[in-house]
Design a protein around this motif. Structure first.
Motif, PDB file in Angstrom:
ATOM      1  N   SER A 174       0.839  -1.195   0.000  1.00 41.26           N
ATOM      2  CA  SER A 174       0.000   0.000   0.000  1.00 41.26           C
ATOM      3  C   SER A 174       0.874   1.245   0.000  1.00 41.26           C
ATOM      4  N   ARG A 175       0.281   2.339  -0.389  1.00 43.03           N
ATOM      5  CA  ARG A 175       1.004   3.606  -0.384  1.00 43.03           C
ATOM      6  C   ARG A 175       0.760   4.347   0.920  1.00 43.03           C
ATOM      7  N   PHE A 176       1.851   4.807   1.529  1.00 38.05           N
ATOM      8  CA  PHE A 176       1.770   5.569   2.763  1.00 38.05           C
ATOM      9  C   PHE A 176       2.461   6.912   2.568  1.00 38.05           C
ATOM     10  N   ASP A 177       1.961   7.922   3.299  1.00 41.16           N
ATOM     11  CA  ASP A 177       2.585   9.243   3.256  1.00 41.16           C
ATOM     12  C   ASP A 177       3.742   9.353   4.230  1.00 41.16           C
ATOM     13  N   LEU A 178       3.738   8.515   5.274  1.00 39.66           N
ATOM     14  CA  LEU A 178       4.785   8.567   6.292  1.00 39.66           C
ATOM     15  C   LEU A 178       4.843   7.226   7.010  1.00 39.66           C
ATOM     16  N   VAL A 179       6.053   6.821   7.398  1.00 35.18           N
ATOM     17  CA  VAL A 179       6.239   5.655   8.258  1.00 35.18           C
ATOM     18  C   VAL A 179       6.904   6.128   9.546  1.00 35.18           C
ATOM     19  N   VAL A 180       6.298   5.804  10.686  1.00 31.38           N
ATOM     20  CA  VAL A 180       6.925   6.025  11.992  1.00 31.38           C
ATOM     21  C   VAL A 180       7.508   4.680  12.394  1.00 31.38           C
ATOM     22  N   PHE A 181       8.827   4.603  12.444  1.00 34.75           N
ATOM     23  CA  PHE A 181       9.506   3.305  12.513  1.00 34.75           C
ATOM     24  C   PHE A 181      10.408   3.233  13.734  1.00 34.75           C
ATOM     25  N   ASP A 182      10.165   2.236  14.571  1.00 34.62           N
ATOM     26  CA  ASP A 182      10.983   2.015  15.757  1.00 34.62           C
ATOM     27  C   ASP A 182      12.264   1.280  15.348  1.00 34.62           C
ATOM     28  N   ALA A 183      13.382   1.992  15.349  1.00 39.03           N
ATOM     29  CA  ALA A 183      14.645   1.411  14.889  1.00 39.03           C
ATOM     30  C   ALA A 183      15.215   0.388  15.852  1.00 39.03           C
ATOM     31  N   THR A 184      14.586   0.222  17.013  1.00 38.64           N
ATOM     32  CA  THR A 184      15.074  -0.776  17.972  1.00 38.64           C
ATOM     33  C   THR A 184      14.324  -2.104  17.848  1.00 38.64           C
ATOM     34  N   LEU A 185      13.474  -2.252  16.836  1.00 43.18           N
ATOM     35  CA  LEU A 185      12.798  -3.532  16.620  1.00 43.18           C
ATOM     36  C   LEU A 185      13.837  -4.631  16.433  1.00 43.18           C
ATOM     37  N   PRO A 186      13.608  -5.816  16.990  1.00 47.54           N
ATOM     38  CA  PRO A 186      14.650  -6.849  16.988  1.00 47.54           C
ATOM     39  C   PRO A 186      15.028  -7.373  15.611  1.00 47.54           C
ATOM     40  N   ASP A 187      14.142  -7.266  14.609  1.00 50.26           N
ATOM     41  CA  ASP A 187      14.478  -7.827  13.295  1.00 50.26           C
ATOM     42  C   ASP A 187      15.093  -6.812  12.346  1.00 50.26           C
ATOM     43  N   VAL A 188      15.370  -5.604  12.835  1.00 56.51           N
ATOM     44  CA  VAL A 188      15.931  -4.569  11.963  1.00 56.51           C
ATOM     45  C   VAL A 188      17.274  -4.964  11.349  1.00 56.51           C
ATOM     46  N   PRO A 189      18.227  -5.567  12.105  1.00 60.25           N
ATOM     47  CA  PRO A 189      19.530  -5.871  11.497  1.00 60.25           C
ATOM     48  C   PRO A 189      19.451  -6.764  10.259  1.00 60.25           C
ATOM     49  N   PRO A 207      13.387   7.847  25.420  1.00 61.05           N
ATOM     50  CA  PRO A 207      11.936   8.059  25.404  1.00 61.05           C
ATOM     51  C   PRO A 207      11.576   9.390  24.748  1.00 61.05           C
ATOM     52  N   PHE A 208      10.563   9.382  23.897  1.00 54.18           N
ATOM     53  CA  PHE A 208      10.215  10.557  23.119  1.00 54.18           C
ATOM     54  C   PHE A 208       9.048  11.304  23.752  1.00 54.18           C
ATOM     55  N   ARG A 209       8.906  12.552  23.333  1.00 55.71           N
ATOM     56  CA  ARG A 209       7.744  13.352  23.716  1.00 55.71           C
ATOM     57  C   ARG A 209       6.772  13.354  22.542  1.00 55.71           C
ATOM     58  N   VAL A 210       5.491  13.164  22.822  1.00 49.95           N
ATOM     59  CA  VAL A 210       4.491  13.112  21.754  1.00 49.95           C
ATOM     60  C   VAL A 210       4.484  14.396  20.930  1.00 49.95           C
ATOM     61  N   ALA A 211       4.659  15.525  21.588  1.00 54.15           N
ATOM     62  CA  ALA A 211       4.659  16.805  20.863  1.00 54.15           C
ATOM     63  C   ALA A 211       5.769  16.845  19.826  1.00 54.15           C
ATOM     64  N   GLU A 212       6.917  16.257  20.159  1.00 60.11           N
ATOM     65  CA  GLU A 212       8.024  16.248  19.205  1.00 60.11           C
ATOM     66  C   GLU A 212       7.719  15.333  18.025  1.00 60.11           C
ATOM     67  N   VAL A 213       7.099  14.186  18.288  1.00 59.80           N
ATOM     68  CA  VAL A 213       6.710  13.286  17.195  1.00 59.80           C
ATOM     69  C   VAL A 213       5.759  14.004  16.244  1.00 59.80           C
ATOM     70  N   LEU A 214       4.770  14.705  16.784  1.00 59.63           N
ATOM     71  CA  LEU A 214       3.818  15.422  15.946  1.00 59.63           C
ATOM     72  C   LEU A 214       4.499  16.516  15.138  1.00 59.63           C
ATOM     73  N   ALA A 215       5.417  17.230  15.763  1.00 57.40           N
ATOM     74  CA  ALA A 215       6.107  18.308  15.064  1.00 57.40           C
ATOM     75  C   ALA A 215       6.976  17.768  13.925  1.00 57.40           C
ATOM     76  N   ARG A 216       7.723  16.700  14.183  1.00 56.42           N
ATOM     77  CA  ARG A 216       8.585  16.131  13.142  1.00 56.42           C
ATOM     78  C   ARG A 216       7.755  15.520  12.020  1.00 56.42           C
ATOM     79  N   ALA A 217       6.629  14.910  12.387  1.00 59.67           N
ATOM     80  CA  ALA A 217       5.753  14.339  11.367  1.00 59.67           C
ATOM     81  C   ALA A 217       5.220  15.431  10.448  1.00 59.67           C
ATOM     82  N   ARG A 218       4.835  16.560  11.009  1.00 57.78           N
ATOM     83  CA  ARG A 218       4.318  17.653  10.186  1.00 57.78           C
ATOM     84  C   ARG A 218       5.362  18.148   9.208  1.00 57.78           C
ATOM     85  N   VAL A 219       6.614  18.203   9.638  1.00 59.02           N
ATOM     86  CA  VAL A 219       7.683  18.641   8.737  1.00 59.02           C
ATOM     87  C   VAL A 219       7.856  17.661   7.581  1.00 59.02           C
ATOM     88  N   LEU A 220       7.889  16.375   7.891  1.00 56.39           N
ATOM     89  CA  LEU A 220       8.066  15.370   6.850  1.00 56.39           C
ATOM     90  C   LEU A 220       6.870  15.314   5.906  1.00 56.39           C
TER      91      LEU A 220
END
Length: 241
Positions: free
Chosen positions: A59-74, A117-130
């Motif tokens: 599917s087509r997505f406008d943005l992916v929020v991706f946890d880089a610490t997921l165990p299968d990333v390597p 640990p992240f702040r929700v406000a920062e996630v929203l702000a960075r998402a808006r930029v992207l």
């Protein structure tokens, strides 16, 4: 309103953009899902890096929020990368303070990160930029095409010329996979894992391809081809590299 009082700034909100959240921790997934939904985004969820890559292909997505610490990333570097036109911007959730080690397979270049640990406000702000300047994915051209064959994700409909193809969900997913990877040979194992999430055996794949081929190539030059001993591909006779 008093002339001397400035109105409070209106926070930018989503306008229905499609966001995929890939996070392994249920609490994190729930927090992001609730927050981004309330902010006006349409949310899908993946619970691993591999499933996130599969969803981006599907599917087509406008943005992916991706946890880089997921165990299968390597191990994701061994997976097939989505074509450039299907790679959305990526906002990484990471324990690192640098992007140097972050997954390159998912993003096209538009990347940002917040540290955990992240702040929700920062996630929203960075998402808006992207997401600046983007509207909902379904408002843009969602069609994949090859010659007179087209597949429109906004309608979940396929056409060959003016003829609408009556496809089952499995046939639709297979056709999409072939179109996204046109001129590339796809193995039976790759097809099985994309269409059903696991390998169903040679006979099931052969029957599925045969049914799709009869519908796509019924009254027109063949677009779906077999590379014996390797797999299947979509394109003109000169392709199939």
């Amino acid at each position: 309103m008093d002339e001397g009082i400035s109105p409070k700034p209106v926070l930018a909100r989503g306008s229905g953009q499609r966001v995929l959240i890939a996070a392994g921790e249920p609490d994190t997934t729930e927090l992001l899902t609730t927050t981004l939904t309330l902010a006006g985004y349409r949310i899908s969820v993946a619970d691993s890096g591999a499933s996130a890559l599969a969803r981006v292909l599907e599917s087509r997505f406008d943005l992916v929020v991706f946890d880089a610490t997921l165990p299968d990333v390597p191990g994701l570097g061994r997976e097939r990368r989505p074509p450039a036109e299907l790679r959305p911007p990526v906002l990484f959730l990471t324990a690192y303070d640098t992007l140097d080690t972050l997954l390159p397979e998912l993003g096209l270049g538009e990347r940002d990160y917040v540290t955990k640990p992240f702040r929700v406000a920062e996630v929203l702000a960075r998402a808006r930029v992207l997401l600046r300047g983007t509207g909902p994915a379904r408002a843009r051209d969602c069609a994949l095409r090859h010659q007179d064959l087209s597949l429109d994700d906004s309608l979940c409909q396929a056409r060959r010329g003016t003829r609408v193809l009556a496809l089952t969900p499995a046939e639709y997913r297979l056709l999409r996979y072939l179109l996204v990877n046109e001129h590339q040979v796809l193995t039976k194992e790759q097809i099985g894992r994309y269409v059903w999430g696991d390998f169903r055996g040679d006979n099931a794949i052969e029957q599925l391809v045969s049914r799709l081929r009869r519908k796509v190539d019924r009254d027109a030059p063949a677009l779906i081809h077999t590379r014996r001993g390797f797999g299947y591909w979509l394109g003109g006779e000169e392709g199939g590299a």
